[in-house]
Write a protein that holds these residues in place. Sequence first.
Motif, mmCIF file in Angstrom:
data_model
loop_
_atom_site.group_PDB
_atom_site.id
_atom_site.type_symbol
_atom_site.label_atom_id
_atom_site.label_comp_id
_atom_site.label_asym_id
_atom_site.label_seq_id
_atom_site.Cartn_x
_atom_site.Cartn_y
_atom_site.Cartn_z
ATOM 1 N N GLY A 101 45.097 16.881 53.874
ATOM 2 C CA GLY A 101 45.437 15.611 54.512
ATOM 3 C C GLY A 101 46.837 15.106 54.250
ATOM 4 O O GLY A 101 47.135 13.945 54.527
ATOM 5 N N TYR A 102 47.702 15.939 53.742
ATOM 6 C CA TYR A 102 49.089 15.533 53.476
ATOM 7 C C TYR A 102 49.957 15.864 54.678
ATOM 8 O O TYR A 102 49.904 16.965 55.231
ATOM 9 C CB TYR A 102 49.613 16.249 52.226
ATOM 10 N N TYR A 103 50.816 14.866 55.073
ATOM 11 C CA TYR A 103 51.606 15.058 56.289
ATOM 12 C C TYR A 103 53.109 14.901 56.062
ATOM 13 O O TYR A 103 53.875 14.813 57.023
ATOM 14 C CB TYR A 103 51.133 14.092 57.374
ATOM 15 N N GLY A 104 53.508 14.877 54.787
ATOM 16 C CA GLY A 104 54.936 14.807 54.496
ATOM 17 C C GLY A 104 55.290 13.565 53.718
ATOM 18 O O GLY A 104 54.498 12.637 53.581
ATOM 19 N N GLY A 105 56.532 13.551 53.151
ATOM 20 C CA GLY A 105 56.979 12.409 52.392
ATOM 21 C C GLY A 105 56.410 12.408 50.990
ATOM 22 O O GLY A 105 56.126 13.448 50.414
ATOM 23 N N THR A 106 56.274 11.235 50.413
ATOM 24 C CA THR A 106 55.764 11.103 49.052
ATOM 25 C C THR A 106 54.377 11.731 48.939
ATOM 26 O O THR A 106 53.505 11.479 49.757
ATOM 27 C CB THR A 106 55.684 9.632 48.639
ATOM 28 N N TRP A 107 54.190 12.537 47.923
ATOM 29 C CA TRP A 107 52.930 13.263 47.733
ATOM 30 C C TRP A 107 52.378 12.920 46.355
ATOM 31 O O TRP A 107 52.934 13.309 45.347
ATOM 32 C CB TRP A 107 53.180 14.757 47.856
#
Length: 125
Positions: A101-107
Amino acid sequence: QGQLVESGGGLVQAGGSLRLSCAASGLTFSSYSMGWFRQAPGKEREFVASITKNGGVSYSGATVKGRLTISRDNAKNTVYLQMNSLKPEDTAVYYCAAERGYYGGTWSERSVDYWGKGTLVTVST
């Protein structure tokens, strides 16, 4: 159950290069965003770089951007981290991460679905 296995760490002199690899199994690799975190001695684990399922890339900041390059090969279920111009402050255990569910930016590491066990990178002066 997904599994991530890192390789490619080792001892290198400052200014040298290494390429880390992370092989994934037990998950639909193309459906996951992949990335790298690192933990230096005595410090908390921190985000380094990510590549989304669509190929979008993010880096932690000026300290790594331009020296590190993340890439993925969906045919080989593998993500890479090419590290050039290494500095002693890059010394750390590097962990591979996967999140659907990660789509970029801060992780946030709290949202990571799978972690590798890590590979040690030591940069000497």
